[in-house]
Enzyme design. Sequence first.
Site, PDB file in Angstrom:
ATOM      1  N   TYR A   1       0.826  -1.221   0.000  1.00 46.96           N
ATOM      2  CA  TYR A   1       0.000   0.000   0.000  1.00 46.96           C
ATOM      3  C   TYR A   1       0.854   1.264   0.000  1.00 46.96           C
ATOM      4  O   TYR A   1       0.435   2.288  -0.539  1.00 46.96           O
ATOM      5  CB  TYR A   1      -1.020  -0.033   1.152  1.00 46.96           C
TER       6      TYR A   1
ATOM      7  N   ARG B   1       1.419   1.954  -3.605  1.00 46.19           N
ATOM      8  CA  ARG B   1       0.198   2.487  -4.229  1.00 46.19           C
ATOM      9  C   ARG B   1       0.037   3.964  -3.846  1.00 46.19           C
ATOM     10  O   ARG B   1      -0.311   4.805  -4.642  1.00 46.19           O
ATOM     11  CB  ARG B   1      -1.058   1.736  -3.761  1.00 46.19           C
TER      12      ARG B   1
ATOM     13  N   GLN C   1     -15.358   2.475  -5.999  1.00 47.80           N
ATOM     14  CA  GLN C   1     -14.634   1.348  -5.403  1.00 47.80           C
ATOM     15  C   GLN C   1     -13.162   1.707  -5.242  1.00 47.80           C
ATOM     16  O   GLN C   1     -12.398   0.968  -4.647  1.00 47.80           O
ATOM     17  CB  GLN C   1     -14.744   0.120  -6.309  1.00 47.80           C
ATOM     18  N   ASN C   2     -12.774   2.840  -5.830  1.00 48.71           N
ATOM     19  CA  ASN C   2     -11.359   3.197  -5.842  1.00 48.71           C
ATOM     20  C   ASN C   2     -10.912   3.769  -4.509  1.00 48.71           C
ATOM     21  O   ASN C   2     -11.661   4.453  -3.825  1.00 48.71           O
ATOM     22  CB  ASN C   2     -11.070   4.213  -6.958  1.00 48.71           C
TER      23      ASN C   2
ATOM     24  N   ASP D   1      -8.152   5.688  -4.514  1.00 46.97           N
ATOM     25  CA  ASP D   1      -7.438   6.931  -4.820  1.00 46.97           C
ATOM     26  C   ASP D   1      -8.351   8.124  -4.525  1.00 46.97           C
ATOM     27  O   ASP D   1      -9.540   7.961  -4.224  1.00 46.97           O
ATOM     28  CB  ASP D   1      -6.942   6.940  -6.284  1.00 46.97           C
TER      29      ASP D   1
ATOM     30  N   HIS E   1     -14.416   1.063  -0.625  1.00 54.77           N
ATOM     31  CA  HIS E   1     -13.328   0.161  -0.233  1.00 54.77           C
ATOM     32  C   HIS E   1     -12.192   0.865   0.507  1.00 54.77           C
ATOM     33  O   HIS E   1     -11.082   0.356   0.557  1.00 54.77           O
ATOM     34  CB  HIS E   1     -12.780  -0.563  -1.476  1.00 54.77           C
TER      35      HIS E   1
ATOM     36  N   THR F   1     -15.432  -0.617 -14.389  1.00 55.81           N
ATOM     37  CA  THR F   1     -15.353  -1.683 -13.386  1.00 55.81           C
ATOM     38  C   THR F   1     -15.728  -3.002 -14.032  1.00 55.81           C
ATOM     39  O   THR F   1     -16.648  -3.060 -14.851  1.00 55.81           O
ATOM     40  CB  THR F   1     -16.252  -1.407 -12.154  1.00 55.81           C
TER      41      THR F   1
HETATM   42  P1  OAD Z   1     -10.989  -4.300 -12.268  1.00 53.75           P
HETATM   43  O1  OAD Z   1      -9.512  -4.274 -12.507  1.00 53.75           O
HETATM   44  O2  OAD Z   1     -11.614  -5.579 -11.859  1.00 53.75           O
HETATM   45  O3  OAD Z   1     -11.736  -3.792 -13.566  1.00 53.75           O
HETATM   46  C1  OAD Z   1     -11.298  -2.643 -14.243  1.00 53.75           C
HETATM   47  C2  OAD Z   1     -12.225  -2.347 -15.379  1.00 53.75           C
HETATM   48  O4  OAD Z   1     -11.769  -1.145 -15.976  1.00 53.75           O
HETATM   49  C3  OAD Z   1     -12.233  -3.413 -16.491  1.00 53.75           C
HETATM   50  O5  OAD Z   1     -13.584  -3.738 -16.829  1.00 53.75           O
HETATM   51  C4  OAD Z   1     -11.521  -2.730 -17.653  1.00 53.75           C
HETATM   52  O6  OAD Z   1     -12.034  -3.122 -18.921  1.00 53.75           O
HETATM   53  C5  OAD Z   1     -11.827  -1.278 -17.378  1.00 53.75           C
HETATM   54  N1  OAD Z   1     -10.876  -0.331 -17.967  1.00 53.75           N
HETATM   55  C6  OAD Z   1      -9.568  -0.462 -18.229  1.00 53.75           C
HETATM   56  N2  OAD Z   1      -9.073   0.657 -18.767  1.00 53.75           N
HETATM   57  C7  OAD Z   1     -10.099   1.536 -18.849  1.00 53.75           C
HETATM   58  C8  OAD Z   1     -10.239   2.886 -19.311  1.00 53.75           C
HETATM   59  N3  OAD Z   1      -9.216   3.568 -19.798  1.00 53.75           N
HETATM   60  N4  OAD Z   1     -11.451   3.449 -19.223  1.00 53.75           N
HETATM   61  C9  OAD Z   1     -12.523   2.779 -18.724  1.00 53.75           C
HETATM   62  N5  OAD Z   1     -12.453   1.517 -18.285  1.00 53.75           N
HETATM   63  C10 OAD Z   1     -11.256   0.906 -18.342  1.00 53.75           C
HETATM   64  O7  OAD Z   1     -11.290  -3.131 -11.197  1.00 53.75           O
HETATM   65  P2  OAD Z   1     -12.567  -2.908 -10.287  1.00 53.75           P
HETATM   66  O8  OAD Z   1     -13.779  -3.417 -10.963  1.00 53.75           O
HETATM   67  O9  OAD Z   1     -12.544  -1.490  -9.863  1.00 53.75           O
HETATM   68  O10 OAD Z   1     -10.839  -3.899  -4.217  1.00 53.75           O
HETATM   69  O11 OAD Z   1     -12.219  -3.825  -9.068  1.00 53.75           O
HETATM   70  C11 OAD Z   1     -13.078  -3.862  -7.965  1.00 53.75           C
HETATM   71  C12 OAD Z   1     -12.308  -4.082  -6.702  1.00 53.75           C
HETATM   72  O12 OAD Z   1     -11.460  -5.220  -6.852  1.00 53.75           O
HETATM   73  C13 OAD Z   1     -11.349  -2.970  -6.348  1.00 53.75           C
HETATM   74  O13 OAD Z   1     -11.969  -1.932  -5.640  1.00 53.75           O
HETATM   75  C14 OAD Z   1     -10.304  -3.644  -5.522  1.00 53.75           C
HETATM   76  C15 OAD Z   1     -10.143  -4.896  -6.350  1.00 53.75           C
HETATM   77  O14 OAD Z   1      -9.646  -5.980  -5.724  1.00 53.75           O
HETATM   78  C16 OAD Z   1     -10.023  -4.042  -3.170  1.00 53.75           C
HETATM   79  O15 OAD Z   1      -8.809  -4.007  -3.259  1.00 53.75           O
HETATM   80  C17 OAD Z   1     -10.740  -4.229  -1.878  1.00 53.75           C
END
Ligand code: OAD
Length: 232
Positions: free
Chosen positions: A55, A58, A88-89, A91, A106, A173
């Site tokens: 972390y 990050r 969920q971010n 940042d 989160h 997401t």
């Molecule tokens: P993911 O990494 O699972 O998904 C990211 C999404 O962003 C994917 O669907 C990509 O296609 C999309 N993506 C990539 N580049 C992009 C761009 N330039 N514009 C728009 N979309 C884009 O991330 P999350 O769904 O946020 O939790 O993950 C959910 C949670 O899982 C996070 O909050 C984190 C993680 O483990 C914890 O750490 C507790």
Amino acid sequence: MSKKRVVVLTGAGVSAESGISTFRDSGGLWEKYDISEVATPEAWERNQALVMEFYNQRRKQLYEVEPNAAHYALVKLEEKYDVRIITQNVDDLHERAGSGNVMHLHGELKKVRSSVDENLVYELEGWKLKKGDTCEKGSQLRPHIVWFGEPVHMIPKAAELCSTADICIIIGTSLNVYPAAGLVGYTPPGCPVYLIDPAEVNVLHIPGVKLIREKAGTGTVTLVNELLNQLP
Ligand code: OAD
């Protein structure tokens, strides 16, 4: 007349163009790190140094990046809409862009908390959390992150907010992580739902969703302009 409410659900993809890695894309964080070693309470019990370092890196990166066009477009949307962001971010790019209402599901990277009393939350000065940094009760401080296996305390509030949406926008997401992925299910029947993501996301649980297969930067700017143009 009160403004229409737009509830925006964001994930790692909204910050990708700022230079922050997503989790599950190819080259994403969970390809490089094992979730069970850095993002669970068991990992913290086993190896605090490793979890702190993960972390810290990050957090250090967060000081080196800036909000992108998608974050700024959501701020512009506030000119005519009551915009509520549920992210969920961990940042702070929505806040740094200027968004007024941001709920973090989160946790937040720039905050740390007591490892014995989760209500004792502090802003960390700088990026480095160290062994020996303690809360006022004398216990080691830990990252203010909701790890896998821990309850997501903000969900009831977030679900309630979703139930008041006139419009819902989901950005970047993979909708892999519950309960966050289920929040859209609380939007009222008939509420238009847009999903901006360049990849094919599983949206079977979102009937009628309008898919915008673009990156957050371009997709959000276009949609925001459309929504602003719909109102006088
Ligand atoms: P993911 O990494 O699972 O998904 C990211 C999404 O962003 C994917 O669907 C990509 O296609 C999309 N993506 C990539 N580049 C992009 C761009 N330039 N514009 C728009 N979309 C884009 O991330 P999350 O769904 O946020 O939790 O993950 C959910 C949670 O899982 C996070 O909050 C984190 C993680 O483990 C914890 O750490 C507790």
